[in-house]
Design an enzyme around this catalytic site. Structure first.
Site, PDB file in Angstrom:
ATOM      1  N   GLU A   1      12.234   2.491  14.325  1.00 26.43           N
ATOM      2  CA  GLU A   1      11.027   3.611  13.894  1.00 26.43           C
ATOM      3  C   GLU A   1       9.894   3.635  14.579  1.00 26.43           C
ATOM      4  O   GLU A   1       9.712   2.820  15.602  1.00 26.43           O
ATOM      5  CB  GLU A   1      10.728   3.399  12.552  1.00 26.43           C
ATOM      6  CG  GLU A   1      10.262   2.168  11.973  1.00 26.43           C
ATOM      7  CD  GLU A   1       9.951   1.922  10.752  1.00 26.43           C
ATOM      8  OE1 GLU A   1      10.052   2.812   9.796  1.00 26.43           O
ATOM      9  OE2 GLU A   1       9.909   0.847  10.274  1.00 26.43           O
TER      10      GLU A   1
ATOM     11  N   TYR B   1       0.892  -1.090  -0.070  1.00 25.41           N
ATOM     12  CA  TYR B   1       0.098  -0.034   0.039  1.00 25.41           C
ATOM     13  C   TYR B   1       0.964   1.263   0.041  1.00 25.41           C
ATOM     14  O   TYR B   1       2.190   1.233   0.215  1.00 25.41           O
ATOM     15  CB  TYR B   1      -1.071   0.068   1.272  1.00 25.41           C
ATOM     16  CG  TYR B   1      -0.382   0.461   2.487  1.00 25.41           C
ATOM     17  CD1 TYR B   1       0.438  -0.705   3.034  1.00 25.41           C
ATOM     18  CD2 TYR B   1      -0.710   1.372   3.198  1.00 25.41           C
ATOM     19  CE1 TYR B   1       0.942  -0.503   4.353  1.00 25.41           C
ATOM     20  CE2 TYR B   1       0.025   1.916   4.263  1.00 25.41           C
ATOM     21  CZ  TYR B   1       0.861   0.770   5.015  1.00 25.41           C
ATOM     22  OH  TYR B   1       1.314   1.061   6.311  1.00 25.41           O
TER      23      TYR B   1
HETATM   24  N1  PLP Z   1       7.811   3.814   8.958  1.00 30.86           N
HETATM   25  C1  PLP Z   1       6.657   2.969   9.135  1.00 30.86           C
HETATM   26  C2  PLP Z   1       6.605   1.657   9.708  1.00 30.86           C
HETATM   27  C3  PLP Z   1       5.389   3.431   8.311  1.00 30.86           C
HETATM   28  O1  PLP Z   1       4.281   2.767   8.532  1.00 30.86           O
HETATM   29  C4  PLP Z   1       5.611   4.670   7.652  1.00 30.86           C
HETATM   30  C5  PLP Z   1       4.138   5.381   7.117  1.00 30.86           C
HETATM   31  O2  PLP Z   1       3.404   4.678   6.893  1.00 30.86           O
HETATM   32  C6  PLP Z   1       6.462   5.683   7.640  1.00 30.86           C
HETATM   33  C7  PLP Z   1       7.797   5.285   8.227  1.00 30.86           C
HETATM   34  C8  PLP Z   1       6.616   6.898   7.174  1.00 30.86           C
HETATM   35  O3  PLP Z   1       6.716   6.641   5.699  1.00 30.86           O
HETATM   36  P1  PLP Z   1       6.271   7.991   4.705  1.00 30.86           P
HETATM   37  O4  PLP Z   1       7.109   9.082   5.195  1.00 30.86           O
HETATM   38  O5  PLP Z   1       6.543   7.600   3.373  1.00 30.86           O
HETATM   39  O6  PLP Z   1       4.743   8.186   5.104  1.00 30.86           O
END
Ligand code: PLP
Length: 286
Positions: free
Chosen positions: A182, A33
């Site tokens: 994260e 997704y």
């Molecule tokens: N890390 C995880 C586990 C995520 O699910 C997301 C976003 O859904 C992110 C980081 C941040 O990604 P992005 O900046 O592309 O939204």
């Protein structure tokens, strides 16, 4: 107003959009997704999201569901039909419906399932949480080993979000061998003086699209960027902390495991990076 969603080539009222019970997304979480934010009715960093979608699909030997031109057209049409000024567009592609359940992947020419829908969030850019910041707790990272692929296997992140809720805070930061990987759905950073520290890219974290843009803007604004793991205690002792994601942009983190970070209020670096990010991305929106 009933939401209009997209499913396998059709724009339908949300209560008429259906997917088979045999769909591999439903049975196996065999799908990927993307979430793209919308500001002023335009798509933010769409190119980045499309590139990562292709990477996720290719890591799982899945074919693209349609052309990139079709993908942007679907996103724009959903924005138009649902009159979205600020919000999010969720896009999911699964390996499709083989008509039964099996662990074996179906033939490569099986049509994928593609679904997309909007979430209307009128105050997305001006979210009250950005003014107070997030409080987070640390929880062990018990996700699978390929979280760099943006799959729909979100049970553990969802559980970690519930742990945060139960603890009366906003989010959880995952830790592995004492270091932060994260957040549940965002990338994690600390600030020490002029230096911004965030874990390096690997299979341990999602390669955030917001992360890439924020690190680029940070370097342009003369911050030092250091990509390495950091511990919870280092984060608690930092001047500032923050998280990034398409849904929250740059979100100050003001408390970790009950300890205030810095002043315990959103700090100047996170606040400035949020402003730069919003200005630059609004300018480049499509
Ligand atoms: N890390 C995880 C586990 C995520 O699910 C997301 C976003 O859904 C992110 C980081 C941040 O990604 P992005 O900046 O592309 O939204």
């Amino acid at each position: 107003m009933t939401r209009t969603v997209f499913v396998n080539g059709h724009y339908l009222p949300e209560d008429q959009a259906t997917v088979s019970i045999f769909d591999r997304g439903f049975l196996m979480a065999d799908g990927v997704y993307e979430v793209t934010s919308v500001l002023d009715g335009k798509l933010i960093d769409f190119d980045g999201h499309i590139k990562r979608l292709h990477r996720s699909l290719s890591e799982l030997d899945m074919a693209a569901p349609c052309s990139d031109d079709d993908l942007i057209a679907i996103h724009r049409e959903l924005v138009r039909l649902n009159q979205i000024d600020q919000g999010m567009i969720y896009l999911q592609v699964t390996r499709g419906n083989p008509g039964d359940r099996s662990f074996v992947f179906p033939a490569a020419d099986l049509a994928p399932t593609i679904v997309a829908f909007t979430q209307n969030i009128p105050n997305l850019a001006d979210a009250p949480a950005a003014k107070t910041g997030f409080k987070v707790i640390s929880v062990p990272d018990m996700r699978w080993g390929r979280v760099d692929i943006k799959t729909t296997q979100l049970l553990y992140p969802s559980m970690a979000k519930m742990m945060a809720k139960k603890a009366g805070v906003d989010d959880s930061w995952f830790t592995e061998n004492d270091t932060v990987t994260e957040g549940t759905s965002n990338n994690a950073y600390i600030v020490k003086g002029n230096r911004i520290i965030t874990r390096q890219l690997s299979t341990d974290i999602l390669h955030g699209i917001t992360r890439a843009a924020v690190l680029r803007f940070a370097a342009e604004a003369q911050f030092e960027v250091e990509e390495r793991p950091f511990t919870i205690s280092e984060a608690q002792d930092a001047d500032e902390a923050f998280s990034t994601a398409a849904s929250i942009f740059v979100m100050p983190v003001v408390e970790i495991d009950g300890k205030p970070v810095g002043s315990g209020k959103p700090g100047p670096v996170a606040t400035r990076l949020r402003e730069i990010y919003l200005d630059e991305m609004r300018r480049a929106a499509v």
